[in-house]
Design an enzyme around this catalytic site. Sequence first.
Site, PDB file in Angstrom:
ATOM      1  N   GLN A 264       0.796  -1.109   0.065  1.00 26.11           N
ATOM      2  CA  GLN A 264       0.058   0.152   0.119  1.00 26.11           C
ATOM      3  C   GLN A 264       0.762   1.139  -0.168  1.00 26.11           C
ATOM      4  O   GLN A 264       0.390   2.414  -0.621  1.00 26.11           O
ATOM      5  CB  GLN A 264      -0.879   0.081   1.199  1.00 26.11           C
ATOM      6  CG  GLN A 264      -2.156  -1.053   1.257  1.00 26.11           C
ATOM      7  CD  GLN A 264      -2.775  -0.894  -0.059  1.00 26.11           C
ATOM      8  OE1 GLN A 264      -2.819  -1.873  -0.866  1.00 26.11           O
ATOM      9  NE2 GLN A 264      -3.655   0.122  -0.538  1.00 26.11           N
ATOM     10  N   HIS A 267       1.701   3.012  -3.244  1.00 27.61           N
ATOM     11  CA  HIS A 267       0.710   3.919  -4.049  1.00 27.61           C
ATOM     12  C   HIS A 267       1.092   5.259  -4.024  1.00 27.61           C
ATOM     13  O   HIS A 267       1.081   6.066  -5.038  1.00 27.61           O
ATOM     14  CB  HIS A 267      -0.675   3.607  -3.355  1.00 27.61           C
ATOM     15  CG  HIS A 267      -1.453   2.714  -3.926  1.00 27.61           C
ATOM     16  ND1 HIS A 267      -2.131   2.687  -5.134  1.00 27.61           N
ATOM     17  CD2 HIS A 267      -1.889   1.380  -3.294  1.00 27.61           C
ATOM     18  CE1 HIS A 267      -2.856   1.534  -5.201  1.00 27.61           C
ATOM     19  NE2 HIS A 267      -2.637   0.861  -4.097  1.00 27.61           N
ATOM     20  N   GLU A 333      -9.696   1.448   5.227  1.00 27.66           N
ATOM     21  CA  GLU A 333     -10.190   1.282   3.810  1.00 27.66           C
ATOM     22  C   GLU A 333      -9.899  -0.189   3.436  1.00 27.66           C
ATOM     23  O   GLU A 333     -10.770  -1.115   3.149  1.00 27.66           O
ATOM     24  CB  GLU A 333      -9.152   2.142   3.058  1.00 27.66           C
ATOM     25  CG  GLU A 333      -9.770   1.781   1.482  1.00 27.66           C
ATOM     26  CD  GLU A 333      -8.760   2.361   0.501  1.00 27.66           C
ATOM     27  OE1 GLU A 333      -8.943   2.480  -0.777  1.00 27.66           O
ATOM     28  OE2 GLU A 333      -7.418   2.869   0.961  1.00 27.66           O
ATOM     29  N   HIS A 334      -8.756  -0.833   3.796  1.00 22.27           N
ATOM     30  CA  HIS A 334      -8.416  -2.258   3.899  1.00 22.27           C
ATOM     31  C   HIS A 334      -7.916  -2.779   5.121  1.00 22.27           C
ATOM     32  O   HIS A 334      -7.100  -2.139   5.936  1.00 22.27           O
ATOM     33  CB  HIS A 334      -7.083  -2.551   2.922  1.00 22.27           C
ATOM     34  CG  HIS A 334      -7.616  -1.744   1.501  1.00 22.27           C
ATOM     35  ND1 HIS A 334      -6.883  -0.536   1.213  1.00 22.27           N
ATOM     36  CD2 HIS A 334      -8.046  -2.343   0.249  1.00 22.27           C
ATOM     37  CE1 HIS A 334      -6.880  -0.209  -0.193  1.00 22.27           C
ATOM     38  NE2 HIS A 334      -7.849  -1.596  -0.512  1.00 22.27           N
ATOM     39  N   ASP A 367      -7.245  -6.055  -4.671  1.00 18.88           N
ATOM     40  CA  ASP A 367      -7.021  -4.910  -5.820  1.00 18.88           C
ATOM     41  C   ASP A 367      -7.389  -5.591  -7.234  1.00 18.88           C
ATOM     42  O   ASP A 367      -7.593  -4.537  -8.062  1.00 18.88           O
ATOM     43  CB  ASP A 367      -5.682  -4.383  -5.697  1.00 18.88           C
ATOM     44  CG  ASP A 367      -5.231  -3.514  -4.648  1.00 18.88           C
ATOM     45  OD1 ASP A 367      -6.330  -2.986  -3.900  1.00 18.88           O
ATOM     46  OD2 ASP A 367      -4.067  -3.421  -4.034  1.00 18.88           O
ATOM     47  N   HIS A 426     -53.019  19.597   3.428  1.00 21.15           N
ATOM     48  CA  HIS A 426     -52.734  18.233   3.193  1.00 21.15           C
ATOM     49  C   HIS A 426     -53.962  17.442   3.637  1.00 21.15           C
ATOM     50  O   HIS A 426     -54.262  16.318   2.655  1.00 21.15           O
ATOM     51  CB  HIS A 426     -51.487  17.998   4.085  1.00 21.15           C
ATOM     52  CG  HIS A 426     -50.362  18.391   3.624  1.00 21.15           C
ATOM     53  ND1 HIS A 426     -50.038  19.777   3.505  1.00 21.15           N
ATOM     54  CD2 HIS A 426     -48.894  17.689   3.211  1.00 21.15           C
ATOM     55  CE1 HIS A 426     -48.676  19.915   3.122  1.00 21.15           C
ATOM     56  NE2 HIS A 426     -48.195  18.457   2.938  1.00 21.15           N
TER      57      HIS A 426
END
Length: 440
Positions: A264, A267, A333-334, A367, A426
Site C-alpha cells: 500500500q 501507491h 479502507e483495507h 485490488d 394536506h
Amino acid sequence: MLNRIDLRGSRRDPRGLLPRAQLDVSQAVEKIKPVVEAVREHGFAAIREATERFDGVRPERLRVPQQAIDQAAATLDPDVRAALLVSIERARKVHADQRRTDVTTQVVPGGSVTERWVPVTRVGLYVPGGLAVLASTVVMNVVPAQEAGVTSLVVASPPQQSNNGLPDPTILGACALLGVTEVYAVGGAQAIAMLGYGSTGADETDGCAPVDIITGPGNIWVTAAKRLLQGTVGIDAEAGPTEIAILADETASPAHVAADLISQAEHDPLAASVLVTDSPALAGAVDAELVTQVSATKHEARVRESLGGRQSGIVLVDDLEQGLTVVDAYAAEHLEIQTRGARELAMRVRNAGAIFVGAYSPVSLGDYAAGSNHVLPTAGCARHSSGLSVQSFLRGIHVIEYDEAALRDVAPHVVALANAEDLPAHGQAVAARFTGGGAA
C-alpha cells in the site's frame, strides 16, 4: 522504520491517537474552484488550457477515437489481457449477486407500496493516471455499473505525454474489453467538471454530455472537484490516500505483514500503513523485515516516505480485544486479519471498507482478482459509508397505489396528522375525495 504508538493499558477512545494522513480538502476546493467554474462557462477552451497547464498536453480533441481504443486492445500484453479477463469475470460473478429485485408490500387490502430499483441513466467513471496508472480501476467502476443496468458509461482518464496525448494504453485496452466506447483524454479537476457540467468539444462529435453520478478514485484535486460538484451530480465518495491496517498476533508471518504494508505504501507518499498487534516480538520482526524489503522494492523512495510519515505506524495493544476496538475506531479502507481464529475476529469487525481474512487473502488480491471491489471508503469514512457496488448505481423509487376503500379507511389519520402539523390543506387533499369534491 515505523513510528510506534503504545496503547497498552489505555482505555481512552483511540480515534485521536491513531496515525492518519492529514489532507485539507477545503483549501484544495478554493484553489481548484476557478478551474471548475471555467469549464462550466467555457467548456473545451477551459479544458484545453487546464490540460496543457497540468498535464503538459495541448489536446486537439477530448474524445479518444474508437480506432485508438481498438488498437490498445489489439496490442495488450497477452498476460495482462488474460489477467484483466479473469478480473472482469470474477467481478461480474460477485456483483451480479448484488442485483436487487422490485418488492411490492401489500400494506392493507387495496393499498400497496412497490419499491422499484432503477439504474441511473448516465455515469462518469474517473480512472487516475498519475503515480500509478490503474487499469484495474476501469474494471472496478465499469462492472458494477453494467450489472446495475446503466446504459450510458463514460470513462475519463488523464492524457499521457508518452502515449501521444491519449490515456494509458492499458486503460484503453481495459475499456475495450468491457465494451466501453466513450472515453475522454481528460484528467484532474477539469475531468470532473466536464463530467458534471458537460462540455463542448473540438466539434459537434467531440463534446461530452453531463452525467448523473461520478465515481472513481483520484488525487486531492479530483476529490476537491467532486466536493464542488456534489449536488449537481451524485458522487461515490471523497476518496483520500489509500490505507491498510493489519491486525496481527504472534502467529502472523513478519515477512507477509511487511510485504503487505509495503504494497500500500507504494501507491503514494501519503498512503497509510498501520500494524495493530499485541506482540512486541512481531512488531520488532516486522520492522526488521521492512529494512530488508524496502531496500529491494522498485519505488523505494516513495515507500520510505509513506512508511515514515505520521500516517503510518505500529500500534501496540494489550490483546486482540483491544486490537478490535482500535481497528474499529480506525475504520480502515483495507483491513487484514492475520491472527488465530481470523474469520471469527473478522466477523466481529464493524468498521472497514473491506476485510481480508487470513494469511492467503492479501489486499493485493482484492485490488485485482478476488471479485470484490477496490473502490473503498478512506479516512475513517468506513464508519458510515460502503465501497462501490451495484447499489451505488441504483435508486429506490416507491410506487404508491391505493384504491378508494383503502384511502377512505386511513383518511382520518392523514387528516389528524396534517392538522397536528398545521398543514390543513394536506388533510383537505384527502378529504376532498369523499366530500363531493370529485369522489368516484
